[in-house]
Scaffold this motif. Structure first.
Motif, PDB file in Angstrom:
ATOM      1  N   ASP A  49       0.820  -1.218   0.000  1.00  0.00           N
ATOM      2  CA  ASP A  49       0.000   0.000   0.000  1.00  0.00           C
ATOM      3  C   ASP A  49       0.851   1.265   0.000  1.00  0.00           C
ATOM      4  OD1 ASP A  49      -2.246  -1.528  -0.038  1.00  0.00           O
ATOM      5  OD2 ASP A  49      -2.739  -1.237   2.077  1.00  0.00           O
ATOM      6  N   TYR A  50       2.019   1.193   0.582  1.00  0.00           N
ATOM      7  CA  TYR A  50       2.917   2.362   0.612  1.00  0.00           C
ATOM      8  C   TYR A  50       3.181   2.843  -0.813  1.00  0.00           C
ATOM      9  CZ  TYR A  50       7.074   5.173   1.518  1.00  0.00           C
ATOM     10  OH  TYR A  50       7.982   6.201   1.585  1.00  0.00           O
ATOM     11  N   TYR A  51       3.414   1.904  -1.720  1.00  0.00           N
ATOM     12  CA  TYR A  51       3.748   2.252  -3.091  1.00  0.00           C
ATOM     13  C   TYR A  51       2.533   2.659  -3.914  1.00  0.00           C
ATOM     14  CZ  TYR A  51       8.357   0.772  -1.853  1.00  0.00           C
ATOM     15  OH  TYR A  51       9.573   0.695  -1.236  1.00  0.00           O
ATOM     16  N   LEU A  52       1.335   2.357  -3.422  1.00  0.00           N
ATOM     17  CA  LEU A  52       0.125   2.854  -4.061  1.00  0.00           C
ATOM     18  C   LEU A  52      -0.134   4.301  -3.665  1.00  0.00           C
ATOM     19  CD1 LEU A  52      -2.237  -0.220  -3.569  1.00  0.00           C
ATOM     20  CD2 LEU A  52      -1.052   0.485  -5.674  1.00  0.00           C
ATOM     21  N   VAL A  53       0.170   4.629  -2.431  1.00  0.00           N
ATOM     22  CA  VAL A  53      -0.070   5.975  -1.919  1.00  0.00           C
ATOM     23  C   VAL A  53       1.073   6.920  -2.303  1.00  0.00           C
ATOM     24  CG1 VAL A  53      -0.355   7.348   0.193  1.00  0.00           C
ATOM     25  CG2 VAL A  53      -1.467   5.114  -0.015  1.00  0.00           C
ATOM     26  N   ILE A  54       2.306   6.465  -2.137  1.00  0.00           N
ATOM     27  CA  ILE A  54       3.482   7.283  -2.438  1.00  0.00           C
ATOM     28  C   ILE A  54       3.926   6.932  -3.858  1.00  0.00           C
ATOM     29  CG2 ILE A  54       5.808   7.929  -1.698  1.00  0.00           C
ATOM     30  CD1 ILE A  54       3.618   8.470   0.420  1.00  0.00           C
ATOM     31  N   LYS A  55       3.651   7.804  -4.805  1.00  0.00           N
ATOM     32  CA  LYS A  55       3.909   7.507  -6.221  1.00  0.00           C
ATOM     33  C   LYS A  55       5.392   7.558  -6.584  1.00  0.00           C
ATOM     34  CE  LYS A  55      -0.390   6.945  -7.089  1.00  0.00           C
ATOM     35  NZ  LYS A  55      -0.932   5.620  -7.146  1.00  0.00           N
ATOM     36  N   GLU A  56       6.158   8.437  -5.946  1.00  0.00           N
ATOM     37  CA  GLU A  56       7.595   8.539  -6.220  1.00  0.00           C
ATOM     38  C   GLU A  56       8.357   8.486  -4.897  1.00  0.00           C
ATOM     39  OE1 GLU A  56       8.767  11.666  -8.890  1.00  0.00           O
ATOM     40  OE2 GLU A  56       6.868  11.539  -9.975  1.00  0.00           O
ATOM     41  N   PRO A  57       8.439   7.299  -4.290  1.00  0.00           N
ATOM     42  CA  PRO A  57       9.067   7.180  -2.973  1.00  0.00           C
ATOM     43  C   PRO A  57      10.553   7.527  -3.005  1.00  0.00           C
ATOM     44  CG  PRO A  57       8.565   5.017  -3.851  1.00  0.00           C
ATOM     45  CD  PRO A  57       7.991   6.011  -4.802  1.00  0.00           C
ATOM     46  N   ARG A  58      11.013   8.107  -1.918  1.00  0.00           N
ATOM     47  CA  ARG A  58      12.420   8.468  -1.749  1.00  0.00           C
ATOM     48  C   ARG A  58      12.869   8.010  -0.369  1.00  0.00           C
ATOM     49  NH1 ARG A  58      11.580   9.452  -6.332  1.00  0.00           N
ATOM     50  NH2 ARG A  58      11.876  11.360  -7.483  1.00  0.00           N
ATOM     51  N   CYS A  59      14.161   7.789  -0.241  1.00  0.00           N
ATOM     52  CA  CYS A  59      14.739   7.465   1.060  1.00  0.00           C
ATOM     53  C   CYS A  59      16.052   8.239   1.189  1.00  0.00           C
ATOM     54  CB  CYS A  59      14.968   5.970   1.218  1.00  0.00           C
ATOM     55  SG  CYS A  59      16.179   5.289   0.077  1.00  0.00           S
ATOM     56  N   LEU A  60      16.526   8.399   2.404  1.00  0.00           N
ATOM     57  CA  LEU A  60      17.759   9.161   2.619  1.00  0.00           C
ATOM     58  C   LEU A  60      18.946   8.537   1.914  1.00  0.00           C
ATOM     59  CD1 LEU A  60      17.434  10.232   6.355  1.00  0.00           C
ATOM     60  CD2 LEU A  60      17.401  11.709   4.348  1.00  0.00           C
ATOM     61  N   ASN A  61      19.075   7.224   1.971  1.00  0.00           N
ATOM     62  CA  ASN A  61      20.205   6.588   1.312  1.00  0.00           C
ATOM     63  C   ASN A  61      20.156   6.817  -0.204  1.00  0.00           C
ATOM     64  OD1 ASN A  61      21.594   5.633   3.557  1.00  0.00           O
ATOM     65  ND2 ASN A  61      20.323   3.813   3.669  1.00  0.00           N
ATOM     66  N   GLY A  62      18.971   6.817  -0.775  1.00  0.00           N
ATOM     67  CA  GLY A  62      18.841   7.097  -2.198  1.00  0.00           C
ATOM     68  C   GLY A  62      19.213   8.520  -2.540  1.00  0.00           C
ATOM     69  N   ILE A  63      18.850   9.453  -1.680  1.00  0.00           N
ATOM     70  CA  ILE A  63      19.207  10.854  -1.888  1.00  0.00           C
ATOM     71  C   ILE A  63      20.705  11.043  -1.755  1.00  0.00           C
ATOM     72  CG2 ILE A  63      19.001  13.181  -0.923  1.00  0.00           C
ATOM     73  CD1 ILE A  63      16.094  12.356  -0.126  1.00  0.00           C
ATOM     74  N   LEU A  64      21.292  10.424  -0.749  1.00  0.00           N
ATOM     75  CA  LEU A  64      22.730  10.570  -0.518  1.00  0.00           C
ATOM     76  C   LEU A  64      23.539   9.976  -1.667  1.00  0.00           C
ATOM     77  CD1 LEU A  64      22.834   9.796   3.299  1.00  0.00           C
ATOM     78  CD2 LEU A  64      23.089  12.024   2.193  1.00  0.00           C
ATOM     79  N   VAL A  65      23.087   8.852  -2.222  1.00  0.00           N
ATOM     80  CA  VAL A  65      23.785   8.230  -3.344  1.00  0.00           C
ATOM     81  C   VAL A  65      23.633   9.087  -4.593  1.00  0.00           C
ATOM     82  CG1 VAL A  65      23.739   6.269  -4.933  1.00  0.00           C
ATOM     83  CG2 VAL A  65      23.667   5.878  -2.475  1.00  0.00           C
ATOM     84  N   SER A  66      22.423   9.584  -4.862  1.00  0.00           N
ATOM     85  CA  SER A  66      22.190  10.344  -6.096  1.00  0.00           C
ATOM     86  C   SER A  66      22.928  11.671  -6.086  1.00  0.00           C
ATOM     87  CB  SER A  66      20.692  10.557  -6.326  1.00  0.00           C
ATOM     88  OG  SER A  66      20.154  11.422  -5.360  1.00  0.00           O
ATOM     89  N   ARG A  67      23.128  12.272  -4.931  1.00  0.00           N
ATOM     90  CA  ARG A  67      23.833  13.553  -4.919  1.00  0.00           C
ATOM     91  C   ARG A  67      25.322  13.378  -5.148  1.00  0.00           C
ATOM     92  NH1 ARG A  67      24.922  15.535   1.238  1.00  0.00           N
ATOM     93  NH2 ARG A  67      25.774  13.582   1.876  1.00  0.00           N
ATOM     94  N   CYS A  68      25.824  12.145  -4.964  1.00  0.00           N
ATOM     95  CA  CYS A  68      27.243  11.876  -5.178  1.00  0.00           C
ATOM     96  C   CYS A  68      27.493  11.422  -6.610  1.00  0.00           C
ATOM     97  CB  CYS A  68      27.734  10.809  -4.206  1.00  0.00           C
ATOM     98  SG  CYS A  68      27.643  11.300  -2.494  1.00  0.00           S
TER      99      CYS A  68
END
Length: 69
Positions: A49-68
């Protein structure tokens, strides 16, 4: 993705790092990171259900990796 200018990126890195490592007492002298539940995405199998409600989920580790990248 267009990179942020250094004068914006540096303060943003500092804020993300501070939030990632912010801790509190969890009782009995234990420490707990406030960000622990936000560091990784929830498992799709366990929380569909999380992925039905949150269409573009993000997490801190994903943000930290993408900024590098």
């Amino acid at each position: 993705i267009m990179p942020l200018p250094p004068q914006v990126q540096q303060p943003l890195n500092e804020v993300l790092n501070a939030l990632y490592h912010l801790e509190t007492s969890a009782g009995g002298g234990m420490r707990r990171a406030y960000s622990a539940i936000f560091r990784d995405l929830p498992d799709r199998h366990d929380y569909p259900d999380y992925y039905l409600v949150i269409k573009e989920p993000r997490c801190l580790n994903g943000i930290l990796v993408s900024r590098c990248a």
